[in-house]
Design an enzyme around this catalytic site. Structure first.
Site, PDB file in Angstrom:
ATOM      1  N   ASP A 208     -55.599  22.884   2.294  1.00  0.00           N
ATOM      2  CA  ASP A 208     -56.519  21.783   2.610  1.00  0.00           C
ATOM      3  C   ASP A 208     -57.948  22.205   2.980  1.00  0.00           C
ATOM      4  O   ASP A 208     -58.133  23.198   3.692  1.00  0.00           O
ATOM      5  CB  ASP A 208     -56.012  21.011   3.831  1.00  0.00           C
ATOM      6  CG  ASP A 208     -54.539  20.704   3.784  1.00  0.00           C
ATOM      7  OD1 ASP A 208     -53.889  20.964   2.775  1.00  0.00           O
ATOM      8  OD2 ASP A 208     -54.028  20.189   4.796  1.00  0.00           O
TER       9      ASP A 208
ATOM     10  N   LEU B  29     -54.911  29.234  -0.622  1.00  0.00           N
ATOM     11  CA  LEU B  29     -55.764  28.212   0.009  1.00  0.00           C
ATOM     12  C   LEU B  29     -55.058  26.879  -0.113  1.00  0.00           C
ATOM     13  O   LEU B  29     -54.447  26.591  -1.144  1.00  0.00           O
ATOM     14  CB  LEU B  29     -57.115  28.186  -0.709  1.00  0.00           C
ATOM     15  CG  LEU B  29     -58.059  26.982  -0.589  1.00  0.00           C
ATOM     16  CD1 LEU B  29     -59.516  27.444  -0.751  1.00  0.00           C
ATOM     17  CD2 LEU B  29     -57.777  25.915  -1.660  1.00  0.00           C
TER      18      LEU B  29
ATOM     19  N   TYR C  59     -53.520  24.823  11.875  1.00  0.00           N
ATOM     20  CA  TYR C  59     -53.331  23.826  10.821  1.00  0.00           C
ATOM     21  C   TYR C  59     -54.593  22.983  10.635  1.00  0.00           C
ATOM     22  O   TYR C  59     -55.617  23.200  11.270  1.00  0.00           O
ATOM     23  CB  TYR C  59     -52.115  22.948  11.162  1.00  0.00           C
ATOM     24  CG  TYR C  59     -50.813  23.476  10.597  1.00  0.00           C
ATOM     25  CD1 TYR C  59     -50.684  24.788  10.163  1.00  0.00           C
ATOM     26  CD2 TYR C  59     -49.686  22.647  10.496  1.00  0.00           C
ATOM     27  CE1 TYR C  59     -49.475  25.253   9.644  1.00  0.00           C
ATOM     28  CE2 TYR C  59     -48.481  23.109   9.981  1.00  0.00           C
ATOM     29  CZ  TYR C  59     -48.382  24.415   9.554  1.00  0.00           C
ATOM     30  OH  TYR C  59     -47.192  24.874   9.041  1.00  0.00           O
ATOM     31  N   SER C  60     -54.479  21.942   9.797  1.00  0.00           N
ATOM     32  CA  SER C  60     -55.670  21.223   9.358  1.00  0.00           C
ATOM     33  C   SER C  60     -56.354  20.451  10.473  1.00  0.00           C
ATOM     34  O   SER C  60     -55.733  20.028  11.444  1.00  0.00           O
ATOM     35  CB  SER C  60     -55.304  20.270   8.228  1.00  0.00           C
ATOM     36  OG  SER C  60     -55.167  21.023   7.060  1.00  0.00           O
TER      37      SER C  60
HETATM   38  C1  FRU Z   1     -51.264  19.268   4.145  1.00  0.00           C
HETATM   39  C2  FRU Z   1     -50.737  20.059   5.320  1.00  0.00           C
HETATM   40  C3  FRU Z   1     -51.229  19.509   6.648  1.00  0.00           C
HETATM   41  C4  FRU Z   1     -51.117  20.694   7.558  1.00  0.00           C
HETATM   42  C5  FRU Z   1     -51.531  21.811   6.639  1.00  0.00           C
HETATM   43  C6  FRU Z   1     -50.858  23.125   6.894  1.00  0.00           C
HETATM   44  O1  FRU Z   1     -51.297  20.014   2.975  1.00  0.00           O
HETATM   45  O2  FRU Z   1     -49.318  20.122   5.300  1.00  0.00           O
HETATM   46  O3  FRU Z   1     -50.512  18.378   7.097  1.00  0.00           O
HETATM   47  O4  FRU Z   1     -51.933  20.597   8.675  1.00  0.00           O
HETATM   48  O5  FRU Z   1     -51.229  21.391   5.319  1.00  0.00           O
HETATM   49  O6  FRU Z   1     -51.376  24.115   6.047  1.00  0.00           O
END
Ligand code: FRU
Length: 474
Positions: A45, A43, A104-105
């Site tokens: 973000d 896990l 991604y986030s």
């Molecule tokens: C931060 C990050 C974000 C990205 C995500 C990928 O921890 O690098 O910038 O969207 O994690 O898992």
């Protein structure tokens, strides 16, 4: 559901079922009780945090096939009290050409009974250097909507690399959206080709068509990449939060590899503004990529990944058990005397059972999940020792979190020391779970979070003339 999604569903189900079966037979020593963790694997973000119709939603960056990371999807938990969470499975799989190497986030924006989830669709291109140049990676901004957090519409690609300013690398990501008057604004993190970290703001009148509006930079270049930016106001204070990579030199030498902190914004972030110096959200070993949301009762709640990317100093011992990392316990962000402070959400009070209420000194053992409050500290020193190896101490204005042993098999799993200059110490709150400790100093003006891996649980606190309470949580 396409064939790829179906394959993902089956593979994730199998991985999660195998982990559950394994833990039923061989136990799960460091599984947390209060903190959110991946069912299996990795896990990072928190994503899409929100409260809709009374239900809290916490999505998370999830790599179920490998405890050391891999392709990212969004896992999903819900809760009605921020304490008891129910796992709802994977919500978003990397199953489209525009997000095939990672969902991604991103974040949630709520309007008219609909949850709008904005995220970065990550695509790594075979012929590029996806770390540095503009052609190596696609950073697509994607929208998907849901009315209940469970059933989702189809994903829609909104922005791609060519829509971002041309002086940027392909590192543009992590959208967060808010509304002001009749206009919607989206903030994203970015890295320029000159290696300067900044945030971008886009605007839209319909939540679908977005145009570049402006960029947010500090006066002098500050790191090379700002990840997971967040902008919000609380108690009249404007806060720009960002997880910054590339801070080096004296001030950062004794700190984590990357930082998560905030600037106070003076003026209008959309027009003319001045940023304050950067303050860290947390001074401990494990804290990165926090995200905030406004609860239905108006509280600003903040949750972070209690972990650190690219952290070479330590090997998390849970990796060998098939999982890694957790979130911080949800914190309320509030302003005290003009300062930004954090405290565990009050929902925790319902779980507390007071076992001790003493002066000067406290010893308690055998209870892994607890809260200790030390109030009315008058001396120039303080010490708490957890499981014989994690020392919290204060002397001459400096508060330290210190592991006595740095070996990889110890309670610290390889870490050593973090500190902050806190001025006069007034109070300390310690929230401990099976394998994590969060320490709130001076009403949470300074916070230290860390994972720790004890074999038994004990806490000894010395604080002459202070009032010390011990509440068992589980
Ligand atoms: C931060 C990050 C974000 C990205 C995500 C990928 O921890 O690098 O910038 O969207 O994690 O898992």
């Amino acid at each position: 559901m396409n064939a790829l999604t179906r394959d993902f569903v089956n593979l994730v189900n199998t991985a999660e079922e195998n982990q559950t079966a394994k833990e039923q037979t061989s136990g799960a020593q460091f599984r947390e009780k209060l903190h959110l963790m991946p069912p299996v694997g990795w896990l990072n973000d928190p994503n899409g945090l929100c409260q809709m119709d009374g239900v809290f939603h916490a999505f998370f960056q999830y790599s179920p096939f490998n405890a050391e990371g891999g392709v990212k999807m969004w896992g999903h938990y819900t809760s009605t009290n921020l304490i008891d969470w129910e796992y709802k499975g994977v919500s978003l799989y990397p199953d489209q050409p525009f997000d095939c190497h990672g969902v991604y986030s991103g974040s949630a924006f709520l309007e008219d009974g609909t949850m709008y989830l904005y995220y970065t669709g990550n695509v790594k291109l075979e012929d590029g250097d996806f770390d540095y140049i503009n052609t190596g990676r696609e950073a697509n901004t994607v929208l998907v909507t849901t009315k209940d957090g469970i059933h989702f519409g189809s994903k829609k690609e909104l922005l791609r690399n060519s829509d971002y300013p041309s002086d940027l690398t392909c590192h543009v990501r992590d959208p967060k959206v808010w509304k002001k008057d009749d206009t919607y604004y989206m903030i994203q993190g970015a890295r320029t080709k000159n290696d300067v970290g900044q945030a971008l703001i886009f605007e839209s009148s319909d939540k679908i068509n977005w145009h570049f509006h402006s960029r947010i930079e500090s006066e002098k270049p500050f790191g090379y990449m700002w990840e997971c930016p967040d902008y919000f106001e609380t108690d009249g204070i404007k806060i720009l939060s960002s997880s910054v990579q590339g801070l080096e030199g004296k001030e950062w030498a004794d700190r984590n590899v990357y930082q998560s902190g905030y600037f106070l914004v003076d003026g209008d972030i959309l027009d003319s503004y001045k940023l304050s110096p950067y303050h860290l959200w947390d001074y401990g070993f494990d804290y990165y990529a926090p995200q905030s949301f406004e609860a239905e009762d108006g509280r600003r709640i903040h949750i972070s990944w209690m972990g650190m990317p690219d952290c070479e100093e330590y090997t998390n011992p849970t990796t060998k058990d098939g999982w890694q990392h957790c979130f911080t316990f949800p914190r309320e962000v509030f302003i005290k005397d003009g300062k930004v402070c954090q405290k565990p959400v009050h929902e925790l009070d319902a779980k507390k059972q007071q076992l001790q209420d003493v002066q000067n000194e406290l010893t308690q053992s055998g209870c892994p999940v607890y809260e200790v409050n030390v109030d009315g500290i008058k001396e120039n020193h303080f010490q708490a020792v957890l499981s014989d190896e994690l020392i919290l101490n204060y002397e001459n204005g400096r508060f330290q979190m210190h592991f006595t042993t740095k070996s990889k098999t110890s309670v610290s799993a390889g870490r050593s020391l973090r500190y902050a200059e806190v001025g006069t110490l007034e109070n300390v709150k310690i929230l401990a779970d099976t394998s994590s400790v969060e320490v709130f100093v001076n009403d949470g003006e300074f916070v230290f979070s860390t994972r720790y891996y004890p074999n038994d649980y004990k806490i000894v606190v010395h604080s002459p003339s202070a009032h010390i309470t011990f509440d068992k949580i589980q």
